[in-house]
Motif scaffolding. Structure first.
Motif, PDB file in Angstrom:
ATOM      1  N   UNK A  28       0.839  -1.192   0.000  1.00  0.00           N
ATOM      2  CA  UNK A  28       0.000   0.000   0.000  1.00  0.00           C
ATOM      3  C   UNK A  28       0.878   1.248   0.000  1.00  0.00           C
ATOM      4  N   UNK A  29       1.798   1.342   0.963  1.00  0.00           N
ATOM      5  CA  UNK A  29       2.653   2.530   1.071  1.00  0.00           C
ATOM      6  C   UNK A  29       3.826   2.233   1.991  1.00  0.00           C
ATOM      7  N   UNK A  30       4.861   3.047   1.872  1.00  0.00           N
ATOM      8  CA  UNK A  30       5.993   2.966   2.792  1.00  0.00           C
ATOM      9  C   UNK A  30       6.758   4.280   2.726  1.00  0.00           C
ATOM     10  N   UNK A  31       7.590   4.491   3.711  1.00  0.00           N
ATOM     11  CA  UNK A  31       8.397   5.699   3.745  1.00  0.00           C
ATOM     12  C   UNK A  31       9.092   5.856   5.071  1.00  0.00           C
ATOM     13  N   UNK A  32       9.573   7.055   5.303  1.00  0.00           N
ATOM     14  CA  UNK A  32      10.325   7.331   6.522  1.00  0.00           C
ATOM     15  C   UNK A  32       9.895   8.658   7.135  1.00  0.00           C
ATOM     16  N   UNK A  33       9.914   8.681   8.442  1.00  0.00           N
ATOM     17  CA  UNK A  33       9.740   9.918   9.200  1.00  0.00           C
ATOM     18  C   UNK A  33      11.139  10.328   9.611  1.00  0.00           C
ATOM     19  N   UNK A  34      11.610  11.449   9.092  1.00  0.00           N
ATOM     20  CA  UNK A  34      12.963  11.923   9.408  1.00  0.00           C
ATOM     21  C   UNK A  34      12.865  13.077  10.388  1.00  0.00           C
ATOM     22  N   UNK A  35      13.678  13.000  11.443  1.00  0.00           N
ATOM     23  CA  UNK A  35      13.598  14.014  12.500  1.00  0.00           C
ATOM     24  C   UNK A  35      14.657  15.094  12.385  1.00  0.00           C
ATOM     25  N   UNK A  36      15.633  14.948  11.532  1.00  0.00           N
ATOM     26  CA  UNK A  36      16.657  15.968  11.267  1.00  0.00           C
ATOM     27  C   UNK A  36      17.442  16.402  12.501  1.00  0.00           C
ATOM     28  N   UNK A  37      17.626  15.541  13.465  1.00  0.00           N
ATOM     29  CA  UNK A  37      18.426  15.878  14.643  1.00  0.00           C
ATOM     30  C   UNK A  37      17.712  16.840  15.566  1.00  0.00           C
ATOM     31  N   UNK A  38      18.467  17.576  16.343  1.00  0.00           N
ATOM     32  CA  UNK A  38      17.883  18.509  17.301  1.00  0.00           C
ATOM     33  C   UNK A  38      17.623  17.828  18.629  1.00  0.00           C
ATOM     34  N   UNK A  39      16.990  18.550  19.564  1.00  0.00           N
ATOM     35  CA  UNK A  39      16.720  17.988  20.884  1.00  0.00           C
ATOM     36  C   UNK A  39      15.812  16.759  20.790  1.00  0.00           C
ATOM     37  N   UNK A  40      16.035  15.793  21.674  1.00  0.00           N
ATOM     38  CA  UNK A  40      15.286  14.544  21.643  1.00  0.00           C
ATOM     39  C   UNK A  40      13.787  14.783  21.798  1.00  0.00           C
ATOM     40  N   UNK A  41      13.389  15.697  22.670  1.00  0.00           N
ATOM     41  CA  UNK A  41      11.960  15.959  22.876  1.00  0.00           C
ATOM     42  C   UNK A  41      11.282  16.396  21.572  1.00  0.00           C
ATOM     43  N   UNK A  42      11.950  17.208  20.789  1.00  0.00           N
ATOM     44  CA  UNK A  42      11.399  17.640  19.501  1.00  0.00           C
ATOM     45  C   UNK A  42      11.299  16.495  18.517  1.00  0.00           C
ATOM     46  N   UNK A  43      12.292  15.611  18.516  1.00  0.00           N
ATOM     47  CA  UNK A  43      12.271  14.456  17.618  1.00  0.00           C
ATOM     48  C   UNK A  43      11.139  13.501  17.993  1.00  0.00           C
ATOM     49  N   UNK A  44      10.912  13.336  19.294  1.00  0.00           N
ATOM     50  CA  UNK A  44       9.825  12.458  19.750  1.00  0.00           C
ATOM     51  C   UNK A  44       8.480  13.005  19.283  1.00  0.00           C
ATOM     52  N   UNK A  45       8.298  14.304  19.343  1.00  0.00           N
ATOM     53  CA  UNK A  45       7.047  14.909  18.875  1.00  0.00           C
ATOM     54  C   UNK A  45       6.864  14.678  17.377  1.00  0.00           C
ATOM     55  N   UNK A  46       7.933  14.798  16.609  1.00  0.00           N
ATOM     56  CA  UNK A  46       7.854  14.559  15.162  1.00  0.00           C
ATOM     57  C   UNK A  46       7.438  13.114  14.889  1.00  0.00           C
ATOM     58  N   UNK A  47       8.001  12.160  15.638  1.00  0.00           N
ATOM     59  CA  UNK A  47       7.648  10.750  15.458  1.00  0.00           C
ATOM     60  C   UNK A  47       6.192  10.515  15.838  1.00  0.00           C
ATOM     61  N   UNK A  48       5.777  11.036  16.992  1.00  0.00           N
ATOM     62  CA  UNK A  48       4.397  10.886  17.461  1.00  0.00           C
ATOM     63  C   UNK A  48       3.412  11.450  16.443  1.00  0.00           C
TER      64      UNK A  48
END
Length: 173
Positions: A28-48
């Motif tokens: 159906x679909x595939x891909x990646x969520x890229x967080x581009x570094x930065x503080x861990x809390x910000x990366x967690x929000x991007x993933x969520x």
């Protein structure tokens, strides 16, 4: 049944969505969520947020995620665990059942060898889903997780059906 597979990562989280129709596995679909570094809390929000958007877009029935392995670097393992936790939280908040698989289980299910490398996983995902090319590594791993879940669910369903068929009025026939 539609399955969402997740390969968690603190910098790149792969996702893969497949449909299971009888014995067929359909991409159906595939891909990646890229967080581009930065503080861990910000990366967690991007993933969520990213997982929540994928769930809203593709409306999976079930989800599966790769378990975190213990790395030689405890800090990296902790960060990976937190990224995985964000993905699991997004799935649970969406009301999806979540099943865990180890990397060994995924490689065994997709390649037939629990010690296969990433390239072998990608090639076998391409073959299983009849794709024109090999997906990006993190997306291929996530599709592998989804394929593993489809294989395990199919086996459990067959066992349950066989058990039910052998029962007659609550007794073994």
């Amino acid at each position: 049944m539609r399955i969402l597979g997740i390969d968690p990562g603190s910098r790149t989280t792969g996702f893969g969505v497949i449909d299971v129709v009888g014995q067929n596995r359909i991409y159906v679909a595939s891909g990646c969520i890229k967080t581009q570094g930065g503080p861990l809390a910000g990366r967690i929000k991007i993933i969520l947020d990213g997982i929540a958007q994928i769930v809203a877009t593709y409306k999976p029935d079930e989800s599966a995620i790769e378990q975190v392995f213990v790395n030689v670097n405890p800090a990296a393992t902790l960060m990976l665990g937190q990224a995985r936790g964000a993905a699991v939280a997004a799935l649970v908040l969406a009301g999806l059942p979540v099943t865990d698989y180890t990397a060994l289980q995924v490689k065994q299910a997709v390649v037939g060898n629990g010690h296969a490398d990433k390239e072998q996983v990608g090639l076998m995902v391409q073959r299983h889903l009849r794709l024109s090319g090999v997906p990006q590594a993190d997306a291929a791993d996530a599709l592998g997780v989804a394929l593993t879940h489809a294989q395990h669910q199919g086996g459990a369903a067959k066992q349950l059906a066989a058990y039910r068929m052998s029962m007659k009025r609550g007794r073994m026939a």
